[in-house]
Each structure stands twice: as structure tokens, then as C-alpha cells.
Design a protein around this motif. Structure first.
Motif, mmCIF file in Angstrom:
data_model
loop_
_atom_site.group_PDB
_atom_site.id
_atom_site.type_symbol
_atom_site.label_atom_id
_atom_site.label_comp_id
_atom_site.label_asym_id
_atom_site.label_seq_id
_atom_site.Cartn_x
_atom_site.Cartn_y
_atom_site.Cartn_z
ATOM 1 N N SER A 204 0.820 -1.217 0.000
ATOM 2 C CA SER A 204 0.000 0.000 0.000
ATOM 3 C C SER A 204 0.850 1.262 0.000
ATOM 4 O O SER A 204 0.394 2.324 -0.445
ATOM 5 C CB SER A 204 -0.919 0.007 1.234
ATOM 6 N N PHE A 205 2.096 1.149 0.510
ATOM 7 C CA PHE A 205 2.948 2.335 0.623
ATOM 8 C C PHE A 205 4.035 2.408 -0.438
ATOM 9 O O PHE A 205 4.494 3.501 -0.786
ATOM 10 C CB PHE A 205 3.613 2.364 2.005
ATOM 11 N N SER A 253 -2.907 0.319 7.023
ATOM 12 C CA SER A 253 -2.337 0.694 5.722
ATOM 13 C C SER A 253 -3.416 1.017 4.703
ATOM 14 O O SER A 253 -3.157 1.720 3.714
ATOM 15 C CB SER A 253 -1.454 -0.437 5.187
ATOM 16 N N ARG A 257 -5.516 4.943 1.703
ATOM 17 C CA ARG A 257 -6.069 4.648 0.387
ATOM 18 C C ARG A 257 -7.577 4.921 0.347
ATOM 19 O O ARG A 257 -8.100 5.462 -0.619
ATOM 20 C CB ARG A 257 -5.780 3.186 0.021
#
Length: 265
Positions: A204-205, A253, A257
Motif C-alpha cells: 500500500s505504501f 495501511s 487509500r
């Protein structure tokens, strides 16, 4: 927490976290979370077989993990991958039940392998785990680009001359080796949490594959170190904390988003 009898556990756990974090990136990219869940559960009866036949536990785990890999890849040629994985798991668990009934005195060992047992790690366990860890990391580094390309596009990998079936077998073999080395510390029920949770959060990062691997290893180390500390303080199974922290890490995480999707919407 840093008593002499815990040092071996800390060393082995650190090796496991690094390897699981690196392998986990490809587990997530290739969508093989079910296999990463099935292989540990299918491998743990190998410890009962090792006890029955008088060999070291790690070799029993390795043998059963590799049997699981062969079962998934061979059956996967004729069945869907999820069906092949399920059939392999059922077969290995059946063999495990047989070995447990024949040994008749492995109940405590089964509990430790299901839920993890840090204090059972001895100095003699460090060298095999370190050797397996170096083998897995070295293979990942050597085959990084083919594995990455086959994860994103098997057809393009085949066009480049890299056989997807061979890469699939290689990758599942690495998952099996990681499973065998991690089972005694983390436990069969939650090895896959250590491979999937930190890697999914890192995805996600990260914006590049190498960055995803570095973040996944960092998240995996943080997860396992925190789990050890909490298990020591509470005297609860380490596997419970690994699963809970990994799930919480992935949930957190996803927050940025979702906020970005809401803002764009």
C-alpha cells in the motif's frame, strides 16, 4: 525478556522475520495466500513424523513442506490451483494424524507447532534456520526479476524465456522452506499471517518492488519483535499477537487509500 534462555529465540525470530517479509511480497503479488496458509498446516505433521522416526524436527518439517509443494504443483496441472492446494492439505493432514496416533506422546509438541513456542528454541536450531534463511534470500536475489515478471505477467515471462511453471515451482519451494523454518517459533496457524500481513501493508505504501521488499521486511520485523515482547509480558501464545498485529497493520495501511478514494469521489 532478554534473559539468556530467550536470546536464541530472538535470533531465530529475527531471521524468520527478514525471510518471511521478503518472500511475502511475492506471495501477495502472485495471489498465493491460500498456499501460504496451507503449506504450514500441512507441514507441521512432519514434526510428528520426525519424533516417530527419531530425526531432528526441522528435517521432518522440511520434508513435509516439500511434499506439500510437489503436491500443489503436480495436482495443479490437472486441477484448479485452489483445489490442488486443498487436496494436498487434506492428504498431509491425514498422514499427520497417522503419525500422531503412532507416536502417542506428542500432544504438547503439536500445541507448540500450532501456536508457536519461543522458549523451545535451542542454540542448535540457529544454524539450520540461518542456513535455510540465506538459501531463500540468496535465491530470491538471484531470481528477483524473473519471479517479479512472472508474478505480473506469466505470458511476458514466457516470452522472455523464463518458464512460468518452473518459476512457480521455485517460488512455492521458497515458501515451503520459509514455512519449515518459521513453524517452531510462530506456529503453523499464523505463519501465513507473517508472510501476508506485512507484505500487503508494504504494497500500500511502496511505489517500486525493491521498496516493497524493504518495507515488508521492516513491517515483519516490527510485527514479530512486538509479538515476542507482548507474549513475554502476558504469557500468551506468540502466534496470537503475530496474527493480531499483522491484521491491524494491514487495516491501518488501507486507511490512507480509502481516504484518497473518498476525496477523489
Amino acid at each position: 525478556m532478554f534473559a539468556s534462555y530467550m536470546i536464541n529465540g530472538w535470533i531465530v525470530a529475527t531471521i524468520i522475520a527478514v525471510v518471511a517479509g521478503a518472500v511475502g511480497v511475492f506471495v501477495v503479488l502472485r495471489g498465493t495466500s491460500f498456499a501460504a496458509h496451507a503449506l504450514p498446516i500441512g507441514a507441521f505433521p512432519g514434526a510428528a513424523a520426525a519424533d516417530l522416526f527419531g530425526i531432528h524436527e526441522i528435517w521432518g518439517l522440511l520434508i513435509f513442506a516439500m511434499l506439500g509443494v510437489l503436491g500443489i504443483t503436480q495436482l495443479g496441472r490437472r486441477q484448479r490451483r485452489d483445489v490442488a492446494t486443498a487436496l494436498t492439505l487434506v492428504t498431509l493432514l491425514g498422514l499427520g494424524t497417522l503419525f500422531l496416533s503412532l507416536s502417542g506422546h506428542y500432544a504438547q509438541g503439536v500445541f507448540a507447532l500450532l501456536f508457536g513456542q519461543l522458549v523451545s528454541v535451542s542454540r542448535g536450531d540457529i544454524l539450520p534456520v540461518a542456513g535455510i534463511g540465506l538459501l531463500v534470500l540468496g535465491t530470491l536475489a538471484a531470481r528477483f526479476r524473473p519471479l517479479l515478471l512472472s508474478s505480473a505477467s506469466p505470458d511476458l515471462a514466457a516470452a522472455r524465456g523464463w518458464a512460468p511453471a518452473q518459476l512457480d515451482l521455485l517460488f512455492l519451494g521458497l515458501v515451503g522452506l520459509t514455512t519449515a523454518m518459521a513453524l517452531p517459533v510462530v506456529g503453523a496457524l499464523l505463519v501465513f499471517s507473517l508472510m501476508v500481513g506485512p507484505a500487503a501493508a508494504a504494497r500500500s505504501f511502496a511505489r517500486r518492488p525493491a521498496q516493497a521488499v524493504a518495507l515488508s521486511i521492516a513491517f515483519s520485523l516490527g510485527t514479530l519483535w512486538a509479538a515476542i515482547a507482548l507474549a513475554y509480558v502476558t504469557d500468551w501464545p506468540i502466534g496470537f499477537f503475530v496474527g493480531s498485529i499483522a491484521a491491524a497493520l494491514f487495516t491501518l495501511s488501507e486507511v490512507p487509500r480509502r481516504f484518497s478514494r473518498t476525496a477523489l469521489g
